[in-house]
Write a protein that holds these residues in place. Structure first.
Motif, PDB file in Angstrom:
ATOM      1  N   GLN A 199      -5.793 -12.040  -2.881  1.00  0.00           N
ATOM      2  CA  GLN A 199      -4.798 -10.561  -2.822  1.00  0.00           C
ATOM      3  C   GLN A 199      -4.680 -10.723  -1.498  1.00  0.00           C
ATOM      4  O   GLN A 199      -4.559 -11.060  -0.340  1.00  0.00           O
ATOM      5  CB  GLN A 199      -5.794  -9.725  -3.159  1.00  0.00           C
ATOM      6  N   MET A 200      -3.181  -9.870  -1.622  1.00  0.00           N
ATOM      7  CA  MET A 200      -1.953  -9.266  -0.709  1.00  0.00           C
ATOM      8  C   MET A 200      -1.887  -8.138  -0.251  1.00  0.00           C
ATOM      9  O   MET A 200      -1.614  -7.311  -1.081  1.00  0.00           O
ATOM     10  CB  MET A 200      -0.855 -11.304  -0.211  1.00  0.00           C
ATOM     11  N   VAL A 201      -3.009  -7.340   1.234  1.00  0.00           N
ATOM     12  CA  VAL A 201      -2.064  -6.103   0.827  1.00  0.00           C
ATOM     13  C   VAL A 201      -1.548  -5.973   2.568  1.00  0.00           C
ATOM     14  O   VAL A 201      -1.310  -6.316   3.261  1.00  0.00           O
ATOM     15  CB  VAL A 201      -3.343  -5.384   1.436  1.00  0.00           C
ATOM     16  N   THR A 202      -0.115  -4.953   1.892  1.00  0.00           N
ATOM     17  CA  THR A 202       0.448  -5.121   3.062  1.00  0.00           C
ATOM     18  C   THR A 202       0.857  -3.407   2.942  1.00  0.00           C
ATOM     19  O   THR A 202       0.301  -2.544   2.258  1.00  0.00           O
ATOM     20  CB  THR A 202       2.256  -5.754   2.186  1.00  0.00           C
TER      21      THR A 202
ATOM     22  N   LEU B 138      -0.041  -3.924  -3.094  1.00  0.00           N
ATOM     23  CA  LEU B 138      -1.593  -4.823  -3.355  1.00  0.00           C
ATOM     24  C   LEU B 138      -1.038  -5.683  -4.052  1.00  0.00           C
ATOM     25  O   LEU B 138       0.453  -5.579  -5.017  1.00  0.00           O
ATOM     26  CB  LEU B 138      -2.442  -3.921  -4.341  1.00  0.00           C
ATOM     27  N   PHE B 139      -0.547  -7.157  -3.800  1.00  0.00           N
ATOM     28  CA  PHE B 139      -0.129  -8.407  -4.914  1.00  0.00           C
ATOM     29  C   PHE B 139      -1.535  -9.370  -5.284  1.00  0.00           C
ATOM     30  O   PHE B 139      -2.570  -9.295  -3.950  1.00  0.00           O
ATOM     31  CB  PHE B 139       0.723  -8.829  -3.958  1.00  0.00           C
ATOM     32  N   ALA B 140      -1.676  -9.917  -6.459  1.00  0.00           N
ATOM     33  CA  ALA B 140      -2.115 -11.184  -6.916  1.00  0.00           C
ATOM     34  C   ALA B 140      -1.463 -11.719  -5.893  1.00  0.00           C
ATOM     35  O   ALA B 140      -0.363 -12.120  -5.212  1.00  0.00           O
ATOM     36  CB  ALA B 140      -2.191 -11.293  -7.739  1.00  0.00           C
TER      37      ALA B 140
ATOM     38  N   SER C 178       0.655  -5.879  -8.079  1.00  0.00           N
ATOM     39  CA  SER C 178       0.321  -5.017  -9.069  1.00  0.00           C
ATOM     40  C   SER C 178       0.614  -4.248 -10.038  1.00  0.00           C
ATOM     41  O   SER C 178       1.674  -3.392  -9.681  1.00  0.00           O
ATOM     42  CB  SER C 178      -0.890  -4.676  -8.572  1.00  0.00           C
ATOM     43  N   PRO C 179       0.315  -4.061 -11.082  1.00  0.00           N
ATOM     44  CA  PRO C 179       1.478  -2.867 -12.355  1.00  0.00           C
ATOM     45  C   PRO C 179       1.315  -1.955 -11.736  1.00  0.00           C
ATOM     46  O   PRO C 179       1.875  -1.147 -11.833  1.00  0.00           O
ATOM     47  CB  PRO C 179       0.933  -4.140 -13.183  1.00  0.00           C
ATOM     48  N   ARG C 180      -0.465  -1.573 -10.665  1.00  0.00           N
ATOM     49  CA  ARG C 180      -0.430  -0.195 -10.557  1.00  0.00           C
ATOM     50  C   ARG C 180       0.258   0.564  -9.247  1.00  0.00           C
ATOM     51  O   ARG C 180       0.294   1.486  -8.670  1.00  0.00           O
ATOM     52  CB  ARG C 180      -1.991  -0.040 -10.494  1.00  0.00           C
ATOM     53  N   ASN C 181       0.887  -0.780  -8.777  1.00  0.00           N
ATOM     54  CA  ASN C 181       1.820  -0.474  -7.632  1.00  0.00           C
ATOM     55  C   ASN C 181       2.556   0.269  -7.481  1.00  0.00           C
ATOM     56  O   ASN C 181       3.325   0.946  -8.016  1.00  0.00           O
ATOM     57  CB  ASN C 181       2.564  -1.696  -6.621  1.00  0.00           C
ATOM     58  N   GLU C 182       2.753   1.719  -6.630  1.00  0.00           N
ATOM     59  CA  GLU C 182       2.900   2.797  -6.501  1.00  0.00           C
ATOM     60  C   GLU C 182       4.240   2.697  -6.003  1.00  0.00           C
ATOM     61  O   GLU C 182       5.355   2.274  -5.922  1.00  0.00           O
ATOM     62  CB  GLU C 182       2.648   3.983  -5.440  1.00  0.00           C
TER      63      GLU C 182
END
Length: 84
Positions: free
Chosen positions: A64-67, A51-53, A16-20
């Motif tokens: 989506q995958m949340v890590t 967060l990833f698609a 995600s481009p919003r990932n910190e």
């Protein structure tokens, strides 16, 4: 700009481009909801997260995958996440 993909065991991820933090952390959760809006900062997690698609390679299911850096954050997210 080309999208960078990350392949891990069983998944192809699109950051995600919003990932910190653009890291795949140890604690991972695949959600089979590709269009759900997930606002991770609203979960007030204690550690880092991303967060990833995602595409599950075994059946090509999109989602989506949340890590998470910490297992407590994964448990907190699981208890509060409600898909749209």
């Amino acid at each position: 700009m080309a999208t960078q993909t990350i392949t891990i065991d069983g998944y192809k991820l699109f950051p995600s481009p919003r990932n910190e933090h653009r890291v795949v952390f140890e604690h991972q959760l695949f959600l089979p909801y590709p269009y759900a809006l997930i606002d991770l900062p609203s979960y007030n997690l204690g550690g880092k997260y991303s967060l990833f698609a995602a595409c599950r390679l075994s059946d090509m299911k999109m989602g989506q995958m949340v890590t998470f850096e910490r297992p407590e954050d994964e448990a907190r997210f699981k208890s509060r996440f409600v898909p749209d």
